[in-house]
Design a protein around this motif. Structure first.
Motif, PDB file in Angstrom:
ATOM      1  N   SER A  10      41.273  57.045  36.759  1.00 53.22           N
ATOM      2  CA  SER A  10      42.219  56.849  35.600  1.00 53.22           C
ATOM      3  C   SER A  10      42.462  55.742  35.085  1.00 53.22           C
ATOM      4  N   GLU A  11      42.312  55.147  33.331  1.00 51.57           N
ATOM      5  CA  GLU A  11      43.323  54.586  32.773  1.00 51.57           C
ATOM      6  C   GLU A  11      43.584  53.274  33.116  1.00 51.57           C
ATOM      7  N   ARG A  12      45.219  53.013  34.624  1.00 57.33           N
ATOM      8  CA  ARG A  12      45.596  52.479  35.056  1.00 57.33           C
ATOM      9  C   ARG A  12      45.140  52.191  35.842  1.00 57.33           C
ATOM     10  N   THR A  13      44.112  52.774  36.635  1.00 55.21           N
ATOM     11  CA  THR A  13      43.049  51.826  37.911  1.00 55.21           C
ATOM     12  C   THR A  13      42.245  51.244  37.300  1.00 55.21           C
ATOM     13  N   GLU A  14      41.138  51.516  35.848  1.00 58.65           N
ATOM     14  CA  GLU A  14      40.477  51.027  35.488  1.00 58.65           C
ATOM     15  C   GLU A  14      41.630  49.191  34.934  1.00 58.65           C
ATOM     16  N   SER A  15      42.899  49.554  33.960  1.00 55.49           N
ATOM     17  CA  SER A  15      43.437  48.509  34.001  1.00 55.49           C
ATOM     18  C   SER A  15      44.001  47.554  34.863  1.00 55.49           C
ATOM     19  N   GLY A  16      44.512  48.118  35.600  1.00 53.09           N
ATOM     20  CA  GLY A  16      44.111  47.472  37.139  1.00 53.09           C
ATOM     21  C   GLY A  16      42.997  46.393  37.539  1.00 53.09           C
ATOM     22  N   ARG A  17      41.680  46.853  37.575  1.00 51.74           N
ATOM     23  CA  ARG A  17      41.062  46.462  37.872  1.00 51.74           C
ATOM     24  C   ARG A  17      41.153  44.812  36.827  1.00 51.74           C
ATOM     25  N   ILE A  18      40.664  45.058  35.772  1.00 57.16           N
ATOM     26  CA  ILE A  18      40.703  44.071  34.701  1.00 57.16           C
ATOM     27  C   ILE A  18      41.778  42.697  35.110  1.00 57.16           C
ATOM     28  N   ASN A  19      42.551  43.382  35.903  1.00 54.13           N
ATOM     29  CA  ASN A  19      43.624  42.637  35.825  1.00 54.13           C
ATOM     30  C   ASN A  19      43.554  42.052  36.879  1.00 54.13           C
ATOM     31  N   THR A  20      43.146  42.556  38.420  1.00 50.93           N
ATOM     32  CA  THR A  20      42.450  41.426  39.309  1.00 50.93           C
ATOM     33  C   THR A  20      41.647  40.623  39.107  1.00 50.93           C
ATOM     34  N   MET A  21      40.481  41.179  38.423  1.00 50.49           N
ATOM     35  CA  MET A  21      39.211  40.089  37.936  1.00 50.49           C
ATOM     36  C   MET A  21      39.912  38.772  36.543  1.00 50.49           C
ATOM     37  N   LEU A  22      40.807  39.873  35.928  1.00 49.12           N
ATOM     38  CA  LEU A  22      40.975  38.555  35.459  1.00 49.12           C
ATOM     39  C   LEU A  22      41.515  37.721  36.053  1.00 49.12           C
ATOM     40  N   GLY A  23      42.535  37.905  37.402  1.00 50.10           N
ATOM     41  CA  GLY A  23      42.841  37.079  37.970  1.00 50.10           C
ATOM     42  C   GLY A  23      42.383  35.705  38.461  1.00 50.10           C
ATOM     43  N   LYS A  24      41.113  36.483  39.192  1.00 52.76           N
ATOM     44  CA  LYS A  24      40.365  36.101  40.491  1.00 52.76           C
ATOM     45  C   LYS A  24      39.840  35.071  38.718  1.00 52.76           C
ATOM     46  N   LEU A  25      39.136  35.274  38.116  1.00 49.43           N
ATOM     47  CA  LEU A  25      38.513  34.637  37.072  1.00 49.43           C
ATOM     48  C   LEU A  25      39.754  32.815  36.354  1.00 49.43           C
ATOM     49  N   ALA A  26      41.094  33.429  36.453  1.00 48.54           N
ATOM     50  CA  ALA A  26      42.199  31.927  36.518  1.00 48.54           C
ATOM     51  C   ALA A  26      41.789  31.035  36.968  1.00 48.54           C
ATOM     52  N   MET A  27      41.546  32.463  39.049  1.00 48.69           N
ATOM     53  CA  MET A  27      41.883  31.168  40.185  1.00 48.69           C
ATOM     54  C   MET A  27      40.708  30.397  39.430  1.00 48.69           C
ATOM     55  N   ALA A  28      39.981  30.296  39.961  1.00 44.90           N
ATOM     56  CA  ALA A  28      38.062  29.683  39.801  1.00 44.90           C
ATOM     57  C   ALA A  28      38.534  28.785  38.498  1.00 44.90           C
ATOM     58  N   ASN A  29      39.503  28.843  37.503  1.00 41.77           N
ATOM     59  CA  ASN A  29      39.235  28.181  36.530  1.00 41.77           C
ATOM     60  C   ASN A  29      40.370  27.606  36.017  1.00 41.77           C
ATOM     61  N   PRO A  30      41.300  26.832  36.962  1.00 46.65           N
ATOM     62  CA  PRO A  30      42.887  26.578  37.051  1.00 46.65           C
ATOM     63  C   PRO A  30      42.624  25.485  35.350  1.00 46.65           C
ATOM     64  N   GLY A  31      41.909  24.988  34.867  1.00 48.11           N
ATOM     65  CA  GLY A  31      42.032  23.992  34.148  1.00 48.11           C
ATOM     66  C   GLY A  31      42.294  24.641  32.215  1.00 48.11           C
ATOM     67  N   ILE A  32      41.924  26.322  32.463  1.00 47.99           N
ATOM     68  CA  ILE A  32      41.652  27.448  31.582  1.00 47.99           C
ATOM     69  C   ILE A  32      42.783  27.959  31.172  1.00 47.99           C
ATOM     70  N   ALA A  33      43.521  27.771  30.463  1.00 47.39           N
ATOM     71  CA  ALA A  33      44.751  29.311  30.044  1.00 47.39           C
ATOM     72  C   ALA A  33      44.984  30.469  29.426  1.00 47.39           C
ATOM     73  N   PHE A  34      44.569  30.907  30.591  1.00 46.70           N
ATOM     74  CA  PHE A  34      44.069  32.458  30.079  1.00 46.70           C
ATOM     75  C   PHE A  34      45.602  33.931  30.265  1.00 46.70           C
ATOM     76  N   ARG A  35      45.610  34.516  28.814  1.00 47.22           N
ATOM     77  CA  ARG A  35      46.350  35.339  29.217  1.00 47.22           C
ATOM     78  C   ARG A  35      45.965  36.785  28.865  1.00 47.22           C
ATOM     79  N   LEU A  36      46.635  37.849  29.512  1.00 43.15           N
ATOM     80  CA  LEU A  36      45.874  39.343  29.420  1.00 43.15           C
ATOM     81  C   LEU A  36      46.534  40.469  28.957  1.00 43.15           C
ATOM     82  N   ILE A  37      46.424  40.785  27.687  1.00 42.57           N
ATOM     83  CA  ILE A  37      47.812  41.663  27.705  1.00 42.57           C
ATOM     84  C   ILE A  37      47.202  42.949  27.257  1.00 42.57           C
TER      85      ILE A  37
END
Ligand SMILES: Nc1ncnc2c1ncn2[C@@H]1O[C@H](COP(=O)(O)OP(=O)(O)O)[C@@H](O)[C@H]1O
Ligand SMILES: [Mg+2]
Length: 363
Positions: free
Chosen positions: A163-190
């Protein structure tokens, strides 16, 4: 008449895309990694309908000049390596030069880029591996990649998506992980017009954790450091467990990885203190000499191979155990064990577990 022929570019790219972009989250990861490699300080991701209708990644990195822009969507076109041996020494996340070509072959793509010192930005539209239009426009320094109608020409692939919700959930989780790997970069997910992730980019990992999981969870984290292997990060106190591994992030040399070895080492360290069915929140960042890992073992570059697995296992196990035994209160460990009825009895953990499998990243 010969039976063998060379596949045309479009077909070859689509086949490669089958491995590289299985679902929208893979496209987002590749594009964000490109932005990281471009030296960005700030990366904004916008998605609609789980990434299937629309994905936009805007960064303030180095951008691309006109000629490079055209080359970037070609297969095996990369600025990051020139010989295969380079893979074992480089620090960049990309190296195969196939992400943009693959994604472009299964979507309608537009890339706009402006390099430092240039008055204007260049843009190209790509459809089915061919540049269909190009031009010049005003835009800030950096690169914006827009993807519309992902998998529009591979309907079979769409059938396998959730479902759309599952796919966007995966993106949410992945972007969070990329943000943790790069605390010096400001991330935003819309997501569908709503900001769901916003990290400060101030270099502090704990602030990223706080932005993703909430201040309460961040307050329950214990710092981990490595002795045998250079390592830093945070693990949750034994009193804070989740019912899935989704809240565990492993990073090796700035690369987010799935690694059963690190998971197992962490499980084992907690095991002596806790029941089986809970998963701690964790983010562990290992820094090892690049030549001691092989990053080219998985099509989506999600897995890596360590040359000395035992050393890594031992290092993670000891670092986690050391943190748990020296930094958490013994009473707290004892209390959490008492609060869990029937130790190994499946789902009997009641309110002790503070998350459900499939929870979105945000509290
Ligand atoms: N956001 C970006 N900013 C600057 N350059 C980029 C960006 N995305 C892609 N590129 C350029 O396009 C090339 C091809 O990208 P890609 O297909 O992902 O392959 P790879 O990352 O393996 O080199 C990169 O090597 C880089 O030079
Ligand atoms: Mg790339």
């Amino acid at each position: 008449m010969p039976l063998i022929h060379i596949l045309d570019d479009q077909t070859a790219n689509q086949i490669a895309a089958g491995e590289v972009v299985e679902r929208p989250v893979n496209a987002v990861k590749e594009l964000v990694e490109n932005s990281i490699d471009a030296g960005s300080r700030s990366i904004e991701v916008e998605i609609a309908e789980g990434g299937l209708a629309y994905i936009r990644i805007s960064d303030d990195g180095c951008g691309m000049e006109k000629e490079d822009l055209s080359l970037s969507v070609e297969r095996h076109a990369t600025s990051k390596i020139s010989t295969a041996d380079n893979i074992y020494h480089i620090a960049s996340l990309g190296f195969r030069g196939e992400a943009l070509a693959s994604i472009a072959s299964v979507s309608r793509m537009k890339i706009t880029a402006r390099i430092q010192g240039s008055e204007t930005a260049q843009w190209i539209s790509v459809e089915g591996s061919h540049i269909t239009d190009r031009g010049e426009t005003g835009a800030p320094q950096g690169t914006t990649v827009e993807i519309r109608d992902l998998f529009y020409n591979v309907p079979a692939r769409k059938k396998f998506l959730k479902s759309e919700r599952t796919e966007s959930g995966r993106i949410n989780t992945m972007l969070g992980k990329l943000a943790m790997a790069n605390p010096g970069i400001a991330f935003r997910l819309i997501n569908n017009g709503r900001t769901v992730i916003e990290t400060p980019g101030n270099g502090r990992l704990l602030d990223v954790l706080s932005a993703l999981y909430g201040i309460d969870t961040a307050g329950e984290m214990l710092p981990v450091s490595g002795e045998e292997v250079q390592m830093d990060g945070f693990i949750s106190k034994p009193s804070l467990l989740k019912s899935s591994r989704q809240y565990q992030t492993f990073i090796v040399n700035r690369r987010v990885v799935d690694n059963p070895l690190i998971s197992k080492a962490m499980d084992n360290a907690y095991h002596s203190l806790l029941p089986k069915n809970g998963y701690p929140v964790a983010v562990l960042h290992l820094r090892v000499p690049p030549e001691t890992i092989d990053v080219n073992v998985h099509p989506q570059k999600r897995e890596i191979k360590f040359s000395d697995e035992q050393e890594i296992f031992r290092a993670v196990y000891h670092s986690v155990l050391r943190t748990l035994t020296t930094q958490s209160e013994p009473e707290e460990v004892a209390a959490s064990m008492i609060r869990v009825p029937g130790h190994d009895e499946g789902n009997s953990m009641g309110t002790f577990l503070s998350g459900k499998a499939g929870d979105p990243v945000l509290p």
